[in-house]
Motif scaffolding. Structure first.
Motif, short mmCIF file in Angstrom:
data_model
loop_
_atom_site.label_atom_id
_atom_site.label_comp_id
_atom_site.label_asym_id
_atom_site.label_seq_id
_atom_site.Cartn_x
_atom_site.Cartn_y
_atom_site.Cartn_z
N GLN A 237 -1.81 9.67 -9.35
CA GLN A 237 -0.78 9.93 -8.64
C GLN A 237 -0.25 8.93 -7.99
OE1 GLN A 237 -2.08 13.03 -6.05
NE2 GLN A 237 -2.56 14.46 -7.70
N TRP A 238 -0.51 7.61 -7.82
CA TRP A 238 0.10 6.42 -7.34
C TRP A 238 1.38 6.27 -8.08
CZ3 TRP A 238 -3.85 1.87 -6.89
CH2 TRP A 238 -4.93 2.06 -6.01
N VAL A 239 2.47 5.94 -7.21
CA VAL A 239 3.95 5.47 -7.74
C VAL A 239 3.78 4.32 -8.65
CG1 VAL A 239 6.20 4.78 -7.39
CG2 VAL A 239 5.08 6.72 -5.92
N LYS A 240 4.18 4.25 -9.94
CA LYS A 240 3.95 2.97 -10.83
C LYS A 240 5.17 2.07 -10.44
CE LYS A 240 1.94 5.92 -14.30
NZ LYS A 240 1.89 7.18 -13.22
N ALA B 217 2.23 12.15 1.10
CA ALA B 217 1.52 11.00 1.84
C ALA B 217 0.98 11.29 3.14
CB ALA B 217 2.68 10.08 2.01
N SER B 218 1.61 12.26 3.74
CA SER B 218 1.25 12.74 5.15
C SER B 218 -0.42 13.36 4.99
CB SER B 218 2.04 13.52 6.10
OG SER B 218 1.46 14.22 7.02
N GLN B 219 -0.56 14.15 4.13
CA GLN B 219 -1.80 14.81 3.75
C GLN B 219 -2.82 13.76 3.30
OE1 GLN B 219 -2.70 17.95 4.34
NE2 GLN B 219 -5.06 17.59 3.50
N ALA B 220 -2.62 12.75 2.58
CA ALA B 220 -3.32 11.75 2.34
C ALA B 220 -3.79 10.94 3.44
CB ALA B 220 -2.95 10.88 1.40
N GLY C 170 0.83 -1.03 0.13
CA GLY C 170 0.20 -0.10 0.00
C GLY C 170 0.80 1.10 -0.03
N TYR C 171 2.12 1.31 0.12
CA TYR C 171 2.92 2.29 0.00
C TYR C 171 2.76 3.22 -1.39
CZ TYR C 171 6.69 -0.31 -2.14
OH TYR C 171 7.56 -1.12 -3.00
N ARG C 172 2.83 2.44 -2.46
CA ARG C 172 2.60 3.24 -3.56
C ARG C 172 1.22 4.05 -3.73
NH1 ARG C 172 4.48 -1.80 -7.46
NH2 ARG C 172 6.73 -1.82 -7.07
N LYS C 173 0.21 3.55 -3.01
CA LYS C 173 -1.14 4.39 -3.14
C LYS C 173 -0.86 5.71 -2.39
CE LYS C 173 -3.91 0.28 -2.92
NZ LYS C 173 -4.79 -0.73 -1.97
#
Length: 128
Positions: free
Chosen positions: A92-95, A78-81, A37-40
């Motif tokens: 905007q996810w990391v591919k 990531a903190s804001q999300a 889930g870190y890419r999300k």
């Protein structure tokens, strides 16, 4: 000094050397990375390294200004999300092809320097 966690010993080089193993393990590796889930949240794998370690802290100081800016931007996003309790929009996810190990070479270099320094600090000097 044993290394644990994401910097520990890996079988990746052996798997990548074999086309059959690579073909078999790649879907599983991508599935596992997506499950983490870190890419999300827009993070890369090396963003998850524990910063309290001295070698990781010294490696972070060796990043270029652009890499440092990008890293800080990913953390803020990531903190804001996380505060909003929702992952980023899918675009905007990391591919997987963008998720490269940018910090690992610096950490390995720091560990090698520490090992060499320890070797030189403990060398026994004697007279002939």
């Amino acid at each position: 000094m044993p290394v644990y966690g994401p910097l520990s010993y890996s079988l990746a080089s052996n798997i990548l050397a074999s086309k059959a193993l690579t073909r078999w393990f790649t879907p599983f590796a991508n599935w596992y990375a997506n499950l983490a889930g870190y890419r999300k949240y827009g993070l890369k794998y090396d963003d998850l390294l524990i910063e309290e370690r001295d070698d990781v802290q010294r490696a972070i100081t060796r990043l270029t200004p652009r890499e440092t800016y990008d890293r800080n931007f990913r953390f803020k996003r990531a903190s804001q999300a996380s505060v909003l309790h929702a992952p980023l929009p899918k675009e905007q996810w990391v591919k997987p092809e963008e998720d490269v190990r940018y910090l690992l070479p610096h950490v390995i270099e720091v560990v090698k320097e520490d090992t060499e320094r320890q070797m030189w600090d403990t060398v026994a000097v004697g007279r002939k």
